[in-house]
Design a protein around this motif. Structure first.
Motif, PDB file in Angstrom:
ATOM      1  N   ALA A   7      -6.971  14.220   7.178  1.00 38.19           N
ATOM      2  CA  ALA A   7      -7.130  14.196   5.727  1.00 38.19           C
ATOM      3  C   ALA A   7      -7.090  12.753   5.247  1.00 38.19           C
ATOM      4  O   ALA A   7      -6.342  11.934   5.780  1.00 38.19           O
ATOM      5  CB  ALA A   7      -6.024  15.006   5.065  1.00 38.19           C
ATOM      6  N   GLU A   8      -7.868  12.456   4.246  1.00 36.89           N
ATOM      7  CA  GLU A   8      -7.906  11.109   3.692  1.00 36.89           C
ATOM      8  C   GLU A   8      -7.533  11.140   2.218  1.00 36.89           C
ATOM      9  O   GLU A   8      -7.766  12.119   1.534  1.00 36.89           O
ATOM     10  CB  GLU A   8      -9.304  10.505   3.848  1.00 36.89           C
ATOM     11  N   VAL A   9      -6.965  10.026   1.765  1.00 35.57           N
ATOM     12  CA  VAL A   9      -6.555   9.883   0.376  1.00 35.57           C
ATOM     13  C   VAL A   9      -7.159   8.591  -0.152  1.00 35.57           C
ATOM     14  O   VAL A   9      -7.158   7.578   0.535  1.00 35.57           O
ATOM     15  CB  VAL A   9      -5.010   9.813   0.274  1.00 35.57           C
ATOM     16  N   THR A  10      -7.654   8.613  -1.365  1.00 34.01           N
ATOM     17  CA  THR A  10      -8.176   7.411  -1.999  1.00 34.01           C
ATOM     18  C   THR A  10      -7.148   6.923  -3.010  1.00 34.01           C
ATOM     19  O   THR A  10      -6.655   7.704  -3.813  1.00 34.01           O
ATOM     20  CB  THR A  10      -9.503   7.710  -2.723  1.00 34.01           C
ATOM     21  N   VAL A  11      -6.824   5.626  -2.938  1.00 39.73           N
ATOM     22  CA  VAL A  11      -5.805   5.042  -3.811  1.00 39.73           C
ATOM     23  C   VAL A  11      -6.378   3.774  -4.425  1.00 39.73           C
ATOM     24  O   VAL A  11      -7.004   2.971  -3.736  1.00 39.73           O
ATOM     25  CB  VAL A  11      -4.532   4.686  -2.999  1.00 39.73           C
ATOM     26  N   SER A  12      -6.151   3.576  -5.704  1.00 42.53           N
ATOM     27  CA  SER A  12      -6.570   2.340  -6.368  1.00 42.53           C
ATOM     28  C   SER A  12      -5.399   1.372  -6.377  1.00 42.53           C
ATOM     29  O   SER A  12      -4.287   1.738  -6.734  1.00 42.53           O
ATOM     30  CB  SER A  12      -6.997   2.620  -7.806  1.00 42.53           C
ATOM     31  N   LEU A  13      -5.665   0.131  -5.950  1.00 45.62           N
ATOM     32  CA  LEU A  13      -4.638  -0.902  -5.918  1.00 45.62           C
ATOM     33  C   LEU A  13      -5.163  -2.166  -6.565  1.00 45.62           C
ATOM     34  O   LEU A  13      -6.362  -2.413  -6.592  1.00 45.62           O
ATOM     35  CB  LEU A  13      -4.236  -1.210  -4.469  1.00 45.62           C
ATOM     36  N   ASP A  14      -4.242  -2.988  -7.030  1.00 48.14           N
ATOM     37  CA  ASP A  14      -4.586  -4.280  -7.598  1.00 48.14           C
ATOM     38  C   ASP A  14      -5.252  -5.137  -6.521  1.00 48.14           C
ATOM     39  O   ASP A  14      -4.727  -5.276  -5.409  1.00 48.14           O
ATOM     40  CB  ASP A  14      -3.314  -4.954  -8.116  1.00 48.14           C
ATOM     41  N   ALA A  15      -6.401  -5.703  -6.808  1.00 42.10           N
ATOM     42  CA  ALA A  15      -7.169  -6.470  -5.827  1.00 42.10           C
ATOM     43  C   ALA A  15      -6.381  -7.665  -5.284  1.00 42.10           C
ATOM     44  O   ALA A  15      -6.436  -7.955  -4.085  1.00 42.10           O
ATOM     45  CB  ALA A  15      -8.482  -6.946  -6.440  1.00 42.10           C
ATOM     46  N   GLU A  16      -5.633  -8.360  -6.129  1.00 44.12           N
ATOM     47  CA  GLU A  16      -4.861  -9.510  -5.671  1.00 44.12           C
ATOM     48  C   GLU A  16      -3.809  -9.086  -4.651  1.00 44.12           C
ATOM     49  O   GLU A  16      -3.561  -9.782  -3.670  1.00 44.12           O
ATOM     50  CB  GLU A  16      -4.196 -10.218  -6.846  1.00 44.12           C
ATOM     51  N   LEU A  17      -3.199  -7.937  -4.882  1.00 42.94           N
ATOM     52  CA  LEU A  17      -2.199  -7.406  -3.960  1.00 42.94           C
ATOM     53  C   LEU A  17      -2.826  -7.119  -2.603  1.00 42.94           C
ATOM     54  O   LEU A  17      -2.288  -7.498  -1.558  1.00 42.94           O
ATOM     55  CB  LEU A  17      -1.590  -6.129  -4.545  1.00 42.94           C
ATOM     56  N   VAL A  18      -3.985  -6.493  -2.602  1.00 50.74           N
ATOM     57  CA  VAL A  18      -4.660  -6.157  -1.354  1.00 50.74           C
ATOM     58  C   VAL A  18      -5.111  -7.413  -0.618  1.00 50.74           C
ATOM     59  O   VAL A  18      -4.961  -7.519   0.599  1.00 50.74           O
ATOM     60  CB  VAL A  18      -5.846  -5.203  -1.601  1.00 50.74           C
ATOM     61  N   VAL A  19      -5.634  -8.396  -1.338  1.00 50.45           N
ATOM     62  CA  VAL A  19      -6.080  -9.643  -0.709  1.00 50.45           C
ATOM     63  C   VAL A  19      -4.890 -10.349  -0.057  1.00 50.45           C
ATOM     64  O   VAL A  19      -4.990 -10.861   1.056  1.00 50.45           O
ATOM     65  CB  VAL A  19      -6.780 -10.564  -1.735  1.00 50.45           C
ATOM     66  N   GLU A  20      -3.734 -10.331  -0.717  1.00 53.56           N
ATOM     67  CA  GLU A  20      -2.543 -10.964  -0.139  1.00 53.56           C
ATOM     68  C   GLU A  20      -2.111 -10.233   1.138  1.00 53.56           C
ATOM     69  O   GLU A  20      -1.764 -10.860   2.137  1.00 53.56           O
ATOM     70  CB  GLU A  20      -1.401 -10.987  -1.146  1.00 53.56           C
ATOM     71  N   VAL A  21      -2.149  -8.915   1.106  1.00 54.47           N
ATOM     72  CA  VAL A  21      -1.792  -8.138   2.301  1.00 54.47           C
ATOM     73  C   VAL A  21      -2.784  -8.417   3.421  1.00 54.47           C
ATOM     74  O   VAL A  21      -2.398  -8.560   4.586  1.00 54.47           O
ATOM     75  CB  VAL A  21      -1.735  -6.627   1.987  1.00 54.47           C
ATOM     76  N   MET A  22      -4.069  -8.526   3.097  1.00 50.74           N
ATOM     77  CA  MET A  22      -5.083  -8.828   4.109  1.00 50.74           C
ATOM     78  C   MET A  22      -4.779 -10.167   4.770  1.00 50.74           C
ATOM     79  O   MET A  22      -4.859 -10.289   5.998  1.00 50.74           O
ATOM     80  CB  MET A  22      -6.479  -8.852   3.478  1.00 50.74           C
ATOM     81  N   ALA A  23      -4.408 -11.166   3.976  1.00 55.34           N
ATOM     82  CA  ALA A  23      -4.104 -12.488   4.523  1.00 55.34           C
ATOM     83  C   ALA A  23      -2.862 -12.442   5.408  1.00 55.34           C
ATOM     84  O   ALA A  23      -2.848 -13.000   6.506  1.00 55.34           O
ATOM     85  CB  ALA A  23      -3.916 -13.494   3.382  1.00 55.34           C
ATOM     86  N   LEU A  24      -1.824 -11.758   4.941  1.00 58.32           N
ATOM     87  CA  LEU A  24      -0.582 -11.669   5.714  1.00 58.32           C
ATOM     88  C   LEU A  24      -0.763 -10.884   7.006  1.00 58.32           C
ATOM     89  O   LEU A  24      -0.174 -11.225   8.034  1.00 58.32           O
ATOM     90  CB  LEU A  24       0.524 -11.031   4.866  1.00 58.32           C
ATOM     91  N   ALA A  25      -1.573  -9.829   6.950  1.00 58.48           N
ATOM     92  CA  ALA A  25      -1.784  -8.988   8.132  1.00 58.48           C
ATOM     93  C   ALA A  25      -2.840  -9.578   9.063  1.00 58.48           C
ATOM     94  O   ALA A  25      -2.966  -9.152  10.206  1.00 58.48           O
ATOM     95  CB  ALA A  25      -2.197  -7.576   7.711  1.00 58.48           C
TER      96      ALA A  25
END
Length: 71
Positions: A7-25
């Motif tokens: 099963a999949e879930v779609t979630v909306s997140l703040d773009a800046e938050l996601v970009v920061e997580v992408m950089a950290l990960a």
């Protein structure tokens, strides 16, 4: 053996938050970054349960709920 459909879930997140997580990960996909954070959070919980032998079943306070005024 056929792979089970997940099963999949779609979630909306703040773009800046996601970009920061992408950089950290260190990943280039927003999906992979968020998935890595969720998997890490779950693994940490399992490690804590294993160390303490205790599982907290009480709901966690997220800070988003309105607080009752005290006084």
């Amino acid at each position: 053996m056929a792979k089970a459909k997940v099963a999949e879930v779609t979630v909306s997140l703040d773009a800046e938050l996601v970009v920061e997580v992408m950089a950290l990960a260190g990943v280039s996909s927003p999906q992979d970054a968020v998935e890595a954070v969720v998997r890490d959070y779950i693994a940490r919980g399992h490690r804590t349960e294993a160390r303490t032998g205790h599982r907290d079943l009480t709901p966690r306070e997220t800070g988003n709920e309105p607080r009752e005024q005290q006084g």
